[in-house]
Scaffold this motif. Structure first.
Motif, PDB file in Angstrom:
ATOM      1  N   MET A   1      -1.973 -21.459  -1.275  1.00  0.00           N
ATOM      2  CA  MET A   1      -2.126 -20.301  -0.431  1.00  0.00           C
ATOM      3  C   MET A   1      -3.592 -19.862  -0.484  1.00  0.00           C
ATOM      4  SD  MET A   1       0.136 -16.777  -0.522  1.00  0.00           S
ATOM      5  CE  MET A   1       1.689 -17.572  -0.331  1.00  0.00           C
ATOM      6  N   GLU A   2      -4.170 -19.605   0.671  1.00  0.00           N
ATOM      7  CA  GLU A   2      -5.563 -19.151   0.771  1.00  0.00           C
ATOM      8  C   GLU A   2      -5.705 -17.757   0.168  1.00  0.00           C
ATOM      9  OE1 GLU A   2      -8.268 -20.792   2.064  1.00  0.00           O
ATOM     10  OE2 GLU A   2      -6.931 -22.528   2.103  1.00  0.00           O
ATOM     11  N   PRO A   3      -6.897 -17.414  -0.317  1.00  0.00           N
ATOM     12  CA  PRO A   3      -7.082 -16.087  -0.933  1.00  0.00           C
ATOM     13  C   PRO A   3      -6.706 -14.929  -0.004  1.00  0.00           C
ATOM     14  CG  PRO A   3      -8.969 -17.483  -1.395  1.00  0.00           C
ATOM     15  CD  PRO A   3      -8.092 -18.250  -0.447  1.00  0.00           C
ATOM     16  N   GLN A   4      -7.076 -15.032   1.276  1.00  0.00           N
ATOM     17  CA  GLN A   4      -6.758 -13.954   2.216  1.00  0.00           C
ATOM     18  C   GLN A   4      -5.245 -13.861   2.446  1.00  0.00           C
ATOM     19  OE1 GLN A   4      -8.836 -11.687   3.222  1.00  0.00           O
ATOM     20  NE2 GLN A   4      -7.265 -10.607   4.375  1.00  0.00           N
ATOM     21  N   GLU A   5      -4.586 -15.023   2.549  1.00  0.00           N
ATOM     22  CA  GLU A   5      -3.128 -15.038   2.711  1.00  0.00           C
ATOM     23  C   GLU A   5      -2.450 -14.449   1.491  1.00  0.00           C
ATOM     24  OE1 GLU A   5      -1.990 -19.051   3.384  1.00  0.00           O
ATOM     25  OE2 GLU A   5      -2.971 -19.183   5.324  1.00  0.00           O
ATOM     26  N   LEU A   6      -2.990 -14.730   0.313  1.00  0.00           N
ATOM     27  CA  LEU A   6      -2.422 -14.216  -0.923  1.00  0.00           C
ATOM     28  C   LEU A   6      -2.492 -12.688  -0.953  1.00  0.00           C
ATOM     29  CD1 LEU A   6      -1.287 -15.011  -3.735  1.00  0.00           C
ATOM     30  CD2 LEU A   6      -3.634 -14.914  -4.567  1.00  0.00           C
ATOM     31  N   VAL A   7      -3.628 -12.144  -0.546  1.00  0.00           N
ATOM     32  CA  VAL A   7      -3.787 -10.689  -0.522  1.00  0.00           C
ATOM     33  C   VAL A   7      -2.808 -10.074   0.472  1.00  0.00           C
ATOM     34  CG1 VAL A   7      -5.381  -8.816   0.061  1.00  0.00           C
ATOM     35  CG2 VAL A   7      -6.178 -10.738  -1.308  1.00  0.00           C
ATOM     36  N   GLU A   8      -2.681 -10.687   1.638  1.00  0.00           N
ATOM     37  CA  GLU A   8      -1.744 -10.160   2.647  1.00  0.00           C
ATOM     38  C   GLU A   8      -0.305 -10.226   2.145  1.00  0.00           C
ATOM     39  OE1 GLU A   8      -2.432 -12.305   6.251  1.00  0.00           O
ATOM     40  OE2 GLU A   8      -4.503 -11.616   6.389  1.00  0.00           O
ATOM     41  N   HIS A   9       0.038 -11.313   1.479  1.00  0.00           N
ATOM     42  CA  HIS A   9       1.377 -11.502   0.913  1.00  0.00           C
ATOM     43  C   HIS A   9       1.681 -10.372  -0.078  1.00  0.00           C
ATOM     44  CE1 HIS A   9       4.760 -13.955  -0.567  1.00  0.00           C
ATOM     45  NE2 HIS A   9       4.335 -13.709  -1.782  1.00  0.00           N
ATOM     46  N   ARG A  10       0.748 -10.123  -0.977  1.00  0.00           N
ATOM     47  CA  ARG A  10       0.940  -9.068  -1.966  1.00  0.00           C
ATOM     48  C   ARG A  10       0.966  -7.686  -1.303  1.00  0.00           C
ATOM     49  NH1 ARG A  10      -3.131 -11.385  -6.719  1.00  0.00           N
ATOM     50  NH2 ARG A  10      -1.804 -13.146  -7.269  1.00  0.00           N
ATOM     51  N   TYR A  11       0.114  -7.511  -0.296  1.00  0.00           N
ATOM     52  CA  TYR A  11       0.046  -6.223   0.398  1.00  0.00           C
ATOM     53  C   TYR A  11       1.378  -5.893   1.068  1.00  0.00           C
ATOM     54  CZ  TYR A  11      -1.647  -2.599   3.580  1.00  0.00           C
ATOM     55  OH  TYR A  11      -1.822  -1.432   4.267  1.00  0.00           O
ATOM     56  N   ARG A  12       1.986  -6.887   1.731  1.00  0.00           N
ATOM     57  CA  ARG A  12       3.287  -6.662   2.370  1.00  0.00           C
ATOM     58  C   ARG A  12       4.339  -6.289   1.336  1.00  0.00           C
ATOM     59  NH1 ARG A  12       1.617 -11.128   5.580  1.00  0.00           N
ATOM     60  NH2 ARG A  12       2.820 -12.550   4.287  1.00  0.00           N
ATOM     61  N   ALA A  13       4.316  -6.953   0.177  1.00  0.00           N
ATOM     62  CA  ALA A  13       5.279  -6.644  -0.882  1.00  0.00           C
ATOM     63  C   ALA A  13       5.084  -5.214  -1.380  1.00  0.00           C
ATOM     64  CB  ALA A  13       5.137  -7.643  -2.027  1.00  0.00           C
ATOM     65  N   VAL A  14       3.838  -4.819  -1.584  1.00  0.00           N
ATOM     66  CA  VAL A  14       3.554  -3.467  -2.074  1.00  0.00           C
ATOM     67  C   VAL A  14       3.999  -2.426  -1.050  1.00  0.00           C
ATOM     68  CG1 VAL A  14       1.675  -1.863  -2.635  1.00  0.00           C
ATOM     69  CG2 VAL A  14       1.692  -4.151  -3.619  1.00  0.00           C
ATOM     70  N   LEU A  15       3.745  -2.693   0.230  1.00  0.00           N
ATOM     71  CA  LEU A  15       4.159  -1.738   1.265  1.00  0.00           C
ATOM     72  C   LEU A  15       5.669  -1.558   1.294  1.00  0.00           C
ATOM     73  CD1 LEU A  15       1.815  -2.491   4.293  1.00  0.00           C
ATOM     74  CD2 LEU A  15       1.731  -0.588   2.678  1.00  0.00           C
ATOM     75  N   GLU A  16       6.397  -2.653   1.098  1.00  0.00           N
ATOM     76  CA  GLU A  16       7.857  -2.535   1.059  1.00  0.00           C
ATOM     77  C   GLU A  16       8.299  -1.648  -0.093  1.00  0.00           C
ATOM     78  OE1 GLU A  16      10.312  -5.993   1.344  1.00  0.00           O
ATOM     79  OE2 GLU A  16       8.920  -6.993   2.723  1.00  0.00           O
ATOM     80  N   VAL A  17       7.687  -1.822  -1.255  1.00  0.00           N
ATOM     81  CA  VAL A  17       8.050  -1.005  -2.417  1.00  0.00           C
ATOM     82  C   VAL A  17       7.682   0.454  -2.166  1.00  0.00           C
ATOM     83  CG1 VAL A  17       7.555  -0.594  -4.865  1.00  0.00           C
ATOM     84  CG2 VAL A  17       7.893  -2.920  -4.049  1.00  0.00           C
ATOM     85  N   LEU A  18       6.508   0.682  -1.584  1.00  0.00           N
ATOM     86  CA  LEU A  18       6.094   2.058  -1.310  1.00  0.00           C
ATOM     87  C   LEU A  18       6.980   2.724  -0.258  1.00  0.00           C
ATOM     88  CD1 LEU A  18       2.201   1.710  -1.361  1.00  0.00           C
ATOM     89  CD2 LEU A  18       3.709   2.607  -3.148  1.00  0.00           C
ATOM     90  N   ASP A  19       7.601   1.908   0.606  1.00  0.00           N
ATOM     91  CA  ASP A  19       8.526   2.448   1.612  1.00  0.00           C
ATOM     92  C   ASP A  19       9.917   2.707   1.040  1.00  0.00           C
ATOM     93  OD1 ASP A  19       6.660   2.551   3.614  1.00  0.00           O
ATOM     94  OD2 ASP A  19       7.179   0.589   4.442  1.00  0.00           O
ATOM     95  N   GLY A  20      10.125   2.367  -0.231  1.00  0.00           N
ATOM     96  CA  GLY A  20      11.386   2.686  -0.874  1.00  0.00           C
ATOM     97  C   GLY A  20      12.285   1.517  -1.212  1.00  0.00           C
ATOM     98  N   ALA A  21      11.872   0.291  -0.922  1.00  0.00           N
ATOM     99  CA  ALA A  21      12.700  -0.873  -1.260  1.00  0.00           C
ATOM    100  C   ALA A  21      12.694  -1.072  -2.774  1.00  0.00           C
ATOM    101  CB  ALA A  21      12.157  -2.120  -0.562  1.00  0.00           C
ATOM    102  N   PRO A  22      13.821  -1.481  -3.358  1.00  0.00           N
ATOM    103  CA  PRO A  22      13.863  -1.729  -4.805  1.00  0.00           C
ATOM    104  C   PRO A  22      12.918  -2.869  -5.201  1.00  0.00           C
ATOM    105  CG  PRO A  22      16.079  -1.619  -3.904  1.00  0.00           C
ATOM    106  CD  PRO A  22      15.138  -1.634  -2.742  1.00  0.00           C
ATOM    107  N   VAL A  23      12.235  -2.694  -6.307  1.00  0.00           N
ATOM    108  CA  VAL A  23      11.254  -3.669  -6.784  1.00  0.00           C
ATOM    109  C   VAL A  23      11.901  -5.023  -7.028  1.00  0.00           C
ATOM    110  CG1 VAL A  23       9.674  -4.210  -8.678  1.00  0.00           C
ATOM    111  CG2 VAL A  23       9.768  -1.903  -7.773  1.00  0.00           C
ATOM    112  N   VAL A  24      13.097  -5.040  -7.581  1.00  0.00           N
ATOM    113  CA  VAL A  24      13.783  -6.300  -7.881  1.00  0.00           C
ATOM    114  C   VAL A  24      14.047  -7.088  -6.601  1.00  0.00           C
ATOM    115  CG1 VAL A  24      15.871  -7.324  -8.835  1.00  0.00           C
ATOM    116  CG2 VAL A  24      14.825  -5.388  -9.987  1.00  0.00           C
ATOM    117  N   GLU A  25      14.517  -6.398  -5.566  1.00  0.00           N
ATOM    118  CA  GLU A  25      14.794  -7.080  -4.295  1.00  0.00           C
ATOM    119  C   GLU A  25      13.516  -7.613  -3.648  1.00  0.00           C
ATOM    120  OE1 GLU A  25      17.061  -4.647  -1.642  1.00  0.00           O
ATOM    121  OE2 GLU A  25      18.659  -4.331  -3.121  1.00  0.00           O
ATOM    122  N   VAL A  26      12.454  -6.827  -3.708  1.00  0.00           N
ATOM    123  CA  VAL A  26      11.172  -7.280  -3.144  1.00  0.00           C
ATOM    124  C   VAL A  26      10.681  -8.505  -3.912  1.00  0.00           C
ATOM    125  CG1 VAL A  26       8.755  -6.644  -2.781  1.00  0.00           C
ATOM    126  CG2 VAL A  26      10.565  -4.997  -2.283  1.00  0.00           C
ATOM    127  N   GLY A  27      10.814  -8.466  -5.219  1.00  0.00           N
ATOM    128  CA  GLY A  27      10.403  -9.617  -6.030  1.00  0.00           C
ATOM    129  C   GLY A  27      11.182 -10.868  -5.676  1.00  0.00           C
TER     130      GLY A  27
END
Length: 146
Positions: A1-27
Motif C-alpha cells: 500500500m502506498e504511503p498516501q493510500e495508507l494515510v487515507e485508509h487510516r483516516y477513514r477508519a478514524v472517522l468511522e470511530v469518531l462518528d460512533g462506530a465501535p472500535v472492534v467492528e472498525v478494526g
C-alpha cells in the motif's frame, strides 16, 4: 500500500470511530487490531492527518553501539586475521589499550560489527555434502562435508 493510500485508509477508519462506530467492528472491517485503531485515533487527535503517517521503527538511541573508532579497529583486525575468533580480537583490543568493556579477554563475545559491511570472503566448501542414514548401526544420522 502506498504511503498516501495508507494515510487515507487510516483516516477513514478514524472517522468511522469518531462518528460512533465501535472500535472492534472498525478494526475487523479494516483488517487491523482494535489497539491499532485506538493508536490511530489518539495520533489523529494529537497531530491531525500527519499523525496517521507511517513512523520509523528505528530506535531513538543505541546505548550498546560501539564507537566508530573501535568498530573500525575490529573490522581491520578481522580483515587482517580472518581466522581469529572473538577471544583473540578482544585480547588484541586489550593490548592496544582500548576501553576495558570492549577488550575483556575472558569474554568470548567480542563485538562483531560486520552486519552493514560484510568483509568475509564466501568460500564454497571443499568436497561434497554427504548423508549417512545410520552410522555403524548406532541409530544416529551423519550430515556433513567429505
Amino acid at each position: 500500500m502506498e504511503p498516501q493510500e495508507l494515510v487515507e485508509h487510516r483516516y477513514r477508519a478514524v472517522l468511522e470511530v469518531l462518528d460512533g462506530a465501535p472500535v472492534v467492528e472498525v478494526g475487523l472491517r479494516y483488517g487491523v487490531s482494535r489497539q491499532s485503531v485506538h493508536t490511530w485515533r489518539k495520533r489523529y487527535r494529537e497531530l491531525g492527518v500527519e499523525g496517521l503517517k507511517e513512523r520509523s521503527r528505528r530506535p531513538h538511541r543505541s546505548p550498546a553501539r560501539l564507537p566508530a573508532d573501535v568498530e573500525a579497529l575490529i573490522c581491520e583486525l578481522r580483515q587482517q586475521h580472518p581466522r581469529w575468533g572473538a577471544r583473540r580480537v578482544a585480547f588484541e583490543l586489550g593490548r592496544r589499550n582500548v576501553e576495558d568493556r570492549y577488550a575483556d579477554s575472558k569474554d568470548a563475545t567480542a563485538p562483531r560489527p560486520v552486519d552493514e559491511d560484510d568483509w568475509r570472503a564466501h568460500r564454497p566448501h571443499r568436497g561434497t555434502r554427504v548423508f549417512a542414514p545410520a552410522l555403524l548401526g548406532s541409530g544416529r544420522s551423519l550430515l556433513g562435508w567429505r
